[in-house]
Design a protein around this motif. Structure first.
Motif, PDB file in Angstrom:
ATOM      1  N   SER A 104       0.934  -1.340  -0.038  1.00 52.31           N
ATOM      2  CA  SER A 104      -0.040  -0.131   0.039  1.00 52.31           C
ATOM      3  C   SER A 104       0.932   1.279  -0.031  1.00 52.31           C
ATOM      4  O   SER A 104       2.078   1.186   0.207  1.00 52.31           O
ATOM      5  CB  SER A 104      -0.953   0.108   1.237  1.00 52.31           C
ATOM      6  OG  SER A 104      -0.223   0.102   2.511  1.00 52.31           O
ATOM      7  N   PHE A 105       0.282   2.359  -0.423  1.00 55.42           N
ATOM      8  CA  PHE A 105       0.919   3.623  -0.440  1.00 55.42           C
ATOM      9  C   PHE A 105       1.344   4.116   0.970  1.00 55.42           C
ATOM     10  O   PHE A 105       2.538   4.686   1.024  1.00 55.42           O
ATOM     11  CB  PHE A 105       0.063   4.652  -0.868  1.00 55.42           C
ATOM     12  CG  PHE A 105      -0.146   4.752  -2.578  1.00 55.42           C
ATOM     13  CD1 PHE A 105       0.136   6.005  -3.147  1.00 55.42           C
ATOM     14  CD2 PHE A 105      -0.587   3.658  -3.293  1.00 55.42           C
ATOM     15  CE1 PHE A 105       0.163   6.116  -4.501  1.00 55.42           C
ATOM     16  CE2 PHE A 105      -0.657   3.706  -4.476  1.00 55.42           C
ATOM     17  CZ  PHE A 105      -0.208   4.806  -5.184  1.00 55.42           C
ATOM     18  N   ILE A 106       0.497   3.693   2.016  1.00 60.29           N
ATOM     19  CA  ILE A 106       0.927   4.124   3.483  1.00 60.29           C
ATOM     20  C   ILE A 106       2.150   3.326   3.931  1.00 60.29           C
ATOM     21  O   ILE A 106       2.721   3.765   4.899  1.00 60.29           O
ATOM     22  CB  ILE A 106      -0.280   4.107   4.311  1.00 60.29           C
ATOM     23  CG1 ILE A 106      -0.939   2.872   4.313  1.00 60.29           C
ATOM     24  CG2 ILE A 106      -1.262   5.322   3.943  1.00 60.29           C
ATOM     25  CD1 ILE A 106      -2.097   2.750   5.272  1.00 60.29           C
ATOM     26  N   THR A 107       2.230   2.111   3.291  1.00 62.15           N
ATOM     27  CA  THR A 107       3.354   1.424   3.730  1.00 62.15           C
ATOM     28  C   THR A 107       4.813   1.830   3.167  1.00 62.15           C
ATOM     29  O   THR A 107       5.891   1.837   3.600  1.00 62.15           O
ATOM     30  CB  THR A 107       3.333  -0.102   3.291  1.00 62.15           C
ATOM     31  OG1 THR A 107       2.275  -0.680   4.112  1.00 62.15           O
ATOM     32  CG2 THR A 107       4.528  -0.946   3.518  1.00 62.15           C
ATOM     33  N   ARG A 108       4.580   2.432   1.610  1.00 63.69           N
ATOM     34  CA  ARG A 108       5.743   2.707   0.989  1.00 63.69           C
ATOM     35  C   ARG A 108       6.201   4.269   1.153  1.00 63.69           C
ATOM     36  O   ARG A 108       7.268   4.692   0.590  1.00 63.69           O
ATOM     37  CB  ARG A 108       5.468   2.625  -0.679  1.00 63.69           C
ATOM     38  CG  ARG A 108       5.540   0.977  -0.934  1.00 63.69           C
ATOM     39  CD  ARG A 108       5.399   0.517  -2.232  1.00 63.69           C
ATOM     40  NE  ARG A 108       3.819   0.837  -2.520  1.00 63.69           N
ATOM     41  CZ  ARG A 108       3.626   1.877  -3.569  1.00 63.69           C
ATOM     42  NH1 ARG A 108       4.527   2.835  -4.220  1.00 63.69           N
ATOM     43  NH2 ARG A 108       2.199   2.306  -3.707  1.00 63.69           N
ATOM     44  N   MET A 109       5.272   5.058   1.856  1.00 63.97           N
ATOM     45  CA  MET A 109       5.531   6.327   1.861  1.00 63.97           C
ATOM     46  C   MET A 109       6.710   6.875   2.361  1.00 63.97           C
ATOM     47  O   MET A 109       7.199   8.192   2.388  1.00 63.97           O
ATOM     48  CB  MET A 109       4.366   7.030   2.609  1.00 63.97           C
ATOM     49  CG  MET A 109       4.328   6.626   4.169  1.00 63.97           C
ATOM     50  SD  MET A 109       2.658   7.190   4.569  1.00 63.97           S
ATOM     51  CE  MET A 109       2.661   6.762   6.340  1.00 63.97           C
ATOM     52  N   ASP A 110       7.392   6.069   3.286  1.00 56.62           N
ATOM     53  CA  ASP A 110       8.632   6.534   3.870  1.00 56.62           C
ATOM     54  C   ASP A 110      10.042   6.189   3.154  1.00 56.62           C
ATOM     55  O   ASP A 110      11.060   6.680   3.428  1.00 56.62           O
ATOM     56  CB  ASP A 110       8.880   5.973   5.242  1.00 56.62           C
ATOM     57  CG  ASP A 110       8.850   4.378   5.103  1.00 56.62           C
ATOM     58  OD1 ASP A 110       8.803   3.581   3.861  1.00 56.62           O
ATOM     59  OD2 ASP A 110       9.256   3.612   6.159  1.00 56.62           O
ATOM     60  N   ASN A 111       9.779   5.901   1.894  1.00 58.45           N
ATOM     61  CA  ASN A 111      10.763   5.638   0.994  1.00 58.45           C
ATOM     62  C   ASN A 111      10.973   6.298  -0.368  1.00 58.45           C
ATOM     63  O   ASN A 111      10.722   5.666  -1.258  1.00 58.45           O
ATOM     64  CB  ASN A 111      10.691   3.948   0.661  1.00 58.45           C
ATOM     65  CG  ASN A 111      12.017   3.647  -0.014  1.00 58.45           C
ATOM     66  OD1 ASN A 111      13.110   4.324  -0.395  1.00 58.45           O
ATOM     67  ND2 ASN A 111      11.865   2.215  -0.646  1.00 58.45           N
ATOM     68  N   LEU A 112      10.857   7.687  -0.272  1.00 61.84           N
ATOM     69  CA  LEU A 112      11.068   8.447  -1.254  1.00 61.84           C
ATOM     70  C   LEU A 112      12.252   9.385  -1.494  1.00 61.84           C
ATOM     71  O   LEU A 112      12.462  10.030  -2.331  1.00 61.84           O
ATOM     72  CB  LEU A 112       9.894   9.495  -1.171  1.00 61.84           C
ATOM     73  CG  LEU A 112       8.376   8.938  -1.305  1.00 61.84           C
ATOM     74  CD1 LEU A 112       7.391   9.771  -1.149  1.00 61.84           C
ATOM     75  CD2 LEU A 112       8.217   7.881  -2.457  1.00 61.84           C
ATOM     76  N   GLY A 113      13.361   9.066  -0.700  1.00 62.72           N
ATOM     77  CA  GLY A 113      14.647   9.687  -0.766  1.00 62.72           C
ATOM     78  C   GLY A 113      14.463  10.985  -0.222  1.00 62.72           C
ATOM     79  O   GLY A 113      13.795  11.118   0.697  1.00 62.72           O
ATOM     80  N   ASP A 114      15.280  12.038  -1.000  1.00 58.27           N
ATOM     81  CA  ASP A 114      15.174  13.556  -0.569  1.00 58.27           C
ATOM     82  C   ASP A 114      14.534  14.323  -1.602  1.00 58.27           C
ATOM     83  O   ASP A 114      15.578  15.138  -2.256  1.00 58.27           O
ATOM     84  CB  ASP A 114      16.695  13.624  -0.179  1.00 58.27           C
ATOM     85  CG  ASP A 114      16.909  15.192   0.448  1.00 58.27           C
ATOM     86  OD1 ASP A 114      15.750  15.722   1.061  1.00 58.27           O
ATOM     87  OD2 ASP A 114      17.974  15.957   0.356  1.00 58.27           O
ATOM     88  N   PRO A 115      13.609  14.347  -1.998  1.00 56.41           N
ATOM     89  CA  PRO A 115      12.896  15.052  -3.029  1.00 56.41           C
ATOM     90  C   PRO A 115      12.669  16.764  -2.767  1.00 56.41           C
ATOM     91  O   PRO A 115      12.533  16.945  -1.614  1.00 56.41           O
ATOM     92  CB  PRO A 115      11.640  14.210  -3.366  1.00 56.41           C
ATOM     93  CG  PRO A 115      11.099  13.803  -2.115  1.00 56.41           C
ATOM     94  CD  PRO A 115      12.426  13.682  -1.184  1.00 56.41           C
TER      95      PRO A 115
END
Length: 234
Positions: A104-115
């Protein structure tokens, strides 16, 4: 409008565009619409586009034809991270009420780097799967809440605004979604002060954007960002 006025309008537009796009790093949190095999992080994420050996009734065959690649390449941006996962829902409920908390998006939301810019493009599978809508809830989420679309989307935007305070966040709403999902995205984006770019007239094949549809998404996202910048400057 005379030639001088047209020239001044062009200069103003270019100034706004430079302010939005110049030297920016972009991260994408998406579903199948934003995937392409070999271009997602982590690479274990399921992809819909570009998977070797898979033939689909869709004319997008090159990564350069995807909406996000067009958007980034045409504006000299940098891709920070594309964390997109085919079939993923924003909430933890997937198709046939399966538990999608692994994707889910709420599971993956902490893996976006430094955008500098975050583009959230989801809700399609929540709509297609008929995920429970739930109630608007802006704090105190329980585990059970996050199996419903509205509280999960609230949790998502709350986390992104807090975790990435330096980033400008934009939500993209697909066409042909349920009224509940579309209207809920509008409401939650307003609450968090996030620009919601509602797409229109997207050409699709097999339920997914075609080459023409991808080009239109890229153009509509850029236009939505530009209009929001102009509006804020008034």
């Amino acid at each position: 409008m005379n030639r001088k006025s047209l020239f001044l309008l062009l200069i103003v537009s270019l100034t706004f565009t430079s302010g939005i796009f110049a030297q920016k790093k972009v991260s994408i949190l998406g579903d199948s619409y934003s995937t392409f095999h070999g271009y997602v992080i982590p690479d274990s994420n399921l992809c819909w586009y570009g998977v070797p050996g898979e033939k689909k009734e869709n004319d997008v065959t090159k990564v350069e034809e995807t909406w996000w690649y067009r958007f980034i390449n045409d504006r000299d941006l940098q891709l920070e991270r594309n964390n997109s996962y085919s079939g993923s829902t924003i909430c933890n409920t997937g198709y046939e009420k399966a538990d999608y908390s692994d994707r889910s998006f709420i599971t993956r939301m902490d893996n976006l780097g430094d955008p500098d810019i975050i583009l959230v493009f989801g809700g399609t599978n929540d709509s297609w799967a008929g995920a429970p809508i739930g109630d608007y809830k802006y704090e105190g989420w329980t585990k059970a809440d996050l199996y419903n679309f509205r509280p999960a989307f609230c949790r998502l935007l709350d986390y992104l605004t807090r975790q990435y305070p330096q980033a400008k966040i934009y939500n993209i709403t697909n066409t042909e979604l349920s009224d509940d999902v579309t209207n809920s995205m509008d409401e939650v984006c307003r609450h968090y002060g996030i620009i919601n770019i509602r797409l229109h007239d997207i050409d699709k094949q097999w339920g997914h954007p075609s080459v023409r549809g991808m080009k239109s998404i890229s153009e509509q996202v850029a236009q939505g960002m530009l209009l929001s910048k102009k509006s804020c400057s008034r």
